[in-house]
Design an enzyme around this catalytic site. Structure first.
Site, short mmCIF file in Angstrom:
data_model
loop_
_atom_site.label_atom_id
_atom_site.label_comp_id
_atom_site.label_asym_id
_atom_site.label_seq_id
_atom_site.Cartn_x
_atom_site.Cartn_y
_atom_site.Cartn_z
N LYS A 1 -1.87 0.80 2.22
CA LYS A 1 -3.17 1.65 2.32
C LYS A 1 -3.34 1.60 3.95
O LYS A 1 -3.83 2.62 4.38
CB LYS A 1 -4.08 0.96 1.58
CG LYS A 1 -3.91 1.11 0.05
CD LYS A 1 -4.08 2.28 -0.81
CE LYS A 1 -4.05 2.11 -2.17
NZ LYS A 1 -2.81 1.62 -2.86
C1 LIG Z 1 -2.01 1.84 -3.88
C2 LIG Z 1 -0.75 1.05 -4.08
C3 LIG Z 1 0.40 1.56 -4.58
C4 LIG Z 1 0.44 2.95 -5.31
O1 LIG Z 1 0.50 3.76 -4.43
P1 LIG Z 1 0.30 5.48 -4.93
O2 LIG Z 1 0.36 6.05 -3.62
O3 LIG Z 1 -1.18 5.27 -5.55
O4 LIG Z 1 1.21 5.82 -5.90
C5 LIG Z 1 1.51 0.56 -4.93
N1 LIG Z 1 1.52 -0.63 -4.39
C6 LIG Z 1 0.51 -1.02 -3.75
C7 LIG Z 1 0.68 -2.52 -2.99
C8 LIG Z 1 -0.68 -0.28 -3.44
O5 LIG Z 1 -1.70 -0.75 -2.71
#
Ligand SMILES: *Cc1c(COP(=O)(O)O)cnc(C)c1O
Length: 522
Positions: free
Chosen positions: A122
């Site tokens: 993120k």
């Molecule tokens: C948010 C997240 C995901 C999923 O990503 P999306 O863009 O929502 O599909 C996968 N792994 C981790 C560690 C995340 O924080």
């Protein structure tokens, strides 16, 4: 002054065709979601030459990002884009390559997206988007608009809250308040949030689980009285930072182009030859960015969508029916992928059909019947790009152990899902597995994996008695040679906890809490 980037600025329309006005990039960043509930998508896409993509390999990551933003002709002055990217992708990351590609074993390449300050992917978007958010406000004020400050209000089950706090901390013209379920986050996740630095941040626990927390925040967003009190007494407007904001998607397109350039430079793929990418998927933002990267010219062949036991997307890609009418939410070792409604899928449906009426009908059907079925033509188009599969809870832990034993590389439980799906679905192309978290964010499950315990096993007495940070140190000892526990996690116990307040669930409680904080911090 607002930057007038001549005629070639790319404007945005919404997927449901309900916003009458085309919007600029910075408009979409401030707005987040479109009026009527649609998501903003670019009216047209740039197209990059292979030589442009390959030349990224010679640039620092910040300049790679600036190149992609320039290709999208964002309505921010190019020199300012450069400056914001330098600020976003600098010393806050613990690897100067920012998003390095690492070869693991003979033929799998891992794109490590967790070198940012909170050790989860993120950060790639949330270190960048808040800078453009502040910039959008100051551009408008500079042009004479009387604009409120913005208060970003977040309900979090853990990872997003911390990444958003870190991204918005001390950014001008903005504040951020995060609400987390007091009964629903791990020790490490709570400490990450309540030790957050910054003068414009606040963190509150909510008595209850994530649903209680999210419902209260959603209700506050929907309350017009609350909005007018914030405007009247505090010159403040509410906003959200969630992953349907185009300002979070664009930074994610960058790393696919960057990774391809790095793979060519290292000899992992011949220039122009295709790769497949495999993405651990929840809200469909990350893999959608991969699809956009393909559309602008990055040689990506298949997009492999990896799910955990919440596998609605696997079924959708297999059948064309998105159906949550009889589906229960399951908890898994990969909580950031525990999701039933993948919001960003709406953007893919629009891009495949260019038909806002169809998108609106499918979304209405999803709300009414908890399911929708796409037509055969759209299904066939989707299948040209996407394949999907899912991995069970216990298997995702077994994969962590197996990859550690075979390759000496320690995966987190999200990336292990993608690894397994990549091995099952791969063809002739080199595969890029997208790694979304450092293993240490999920220390207890990585411990279970290394000890060959199932997901449902309670930790042995000794480990159960350890605090989260001490457990990480123990896992690091078991897995000597793995990427060390990031400083931001290892040092958590030394930081003082700034935010101890836990409030009642419910809209009124959240509103009172926010207004109290704004009044105190004037
Ligand atoms: C948010 C997240 C995901 C999923 O990503 P999306 O863009 O929502 O599909 C996968 N792994 C981790 C560690 C995340 O924080």
């Amino acid at each position: 002054m607002r930057y007038d980037s001549r005629m070639d600025t790319i404007l945005y329309r919404d997927t449901r065709g309900l916003d009458p006005m085309p919007r600029s990039f910075t408009d979409t960043v401030l707005a987040g979601i479109a009026p009527g509930g649609g998501l903003y998508v670019p009216e047209r896409l740039p197209s990059l030459l292979l030589a442009d993509i390959l030349s990224l390999a010679r640039l620092p990551y910040a300049q790679r990002a600036a190149r992609i933003y320039r290709a999208f002709a964002v309505d921010v002055h190019p020199e300012q884009v450069d400056a914001l990217m330098d600020a976003a992708y600098g010393p806050a990351f613990n690897d100067e390559r920012i998003a390095p590609v690492v070869a693991v074993g003979a033929d799998i390449h891992v794109l490590e997206l967790w070198h940012g300050p909170t050790s989860a992917f993120k950060d790639m978007a949330l270190q960048c988007m808040p800078l453009f958010f502040s910039e959008a406000i100051s551009m408008r004020r500079g042009a004479g608009e009387a604009l409120d400050d913005y208060l970003v209000l977040v309900a979090t089950s853990g990872d997003t809250g911390k990444a958003a706090l870190e991204g918005f901390a001390d950014r001008p013209n903005t504040r951020i308040a995060v609400f987390y379920p007091a009964d629903g986050v791990s020790d490490v996740q709570r400490k990450q949030m309540v030790t957050q630095r910054g003068e414009n941040v606040a963190v509150f626990g909510v008595h209850g689980n994530f649903d209680d927390c999210q419902n209260a925040v959603k209700a506050a967003f929907a309350d017009k009285d609350f909005a007018s009190r914030l405007h009247g007494s505090h010159r403040t407007q509410l906003s959200s930072a969630n992953s349907i904001n185009w300002g979070r998607l664009l930074p994610q397109i960058v790393y696919y182009a960057s990774a391809y350039a790095d793979m060519v430079a290292s000899g992992a793929v011949v220039a122009g030859d295709p790769i497949d990418v495999c993405v651990p998927t929840g809200n469909f933002g990350n893999i959608l960015a991969g699809y956009y990267a393909k559309r602008i010219g990055v040689p990506i062949d298949r997009l492999l969508c990896a799910s955990n036991e919440n596998n609605v997307l696997t079924d959708f890609i297999a059948t064309g029916a998105y159906d949550i009418s009889a589906r229960a939410f399951t908890t898994t070792p990969s909580p950031s992928m525990d999701i039933l409604v993948s919001s960003n899928l709406e953007r893919l449906l629009f891009e495949l059909t260019l038909d806002p009426d169809a998108v609106r009908a499918w979304q209405a059907s999803l709300e009414r019947d908890r399911r929708f079925v796409i037509d055969r033509g759209t299904f066939a188009l989707m299948r040209e790009h996407f394949s999907g599969d899912w991995v069970s809870n216990d298997e995702s832990l077994e994969v962590i152990r197996r990859v550690w034993n075979e390759h000496g590389y320690l995966l987190d439980p999200h990336t292990s899902v993608a690894w397994e799906v990549a091995e099952r679905l791969r063809g002739e192309n080199p595969v890029l597995v997208v790694s979304t978290a450092h293993w240490a964010k999920f220390g207890a499950d990585v411990f279970r994996a290394l000890r060959d315990l199932p997901y449902t096993a309670t930790l042995p007495e000794r480990e159960a008695a350890l605090g989260g940070v001490a457990l990480l140190a123990e896992v690091a000892e078991m897995a000597a040679g793995a990427s060390p526990v990031p400083a931001g996690l290892a040092g958590l116990d030394e930081l003082s906890e700034r935010f101890a307040t836990v409030v009642a669930a419910g809209r009124d409680s959240v509103e009172k809490t926010v207004e109290g904080w704004l009044a105190d911090s004037r």
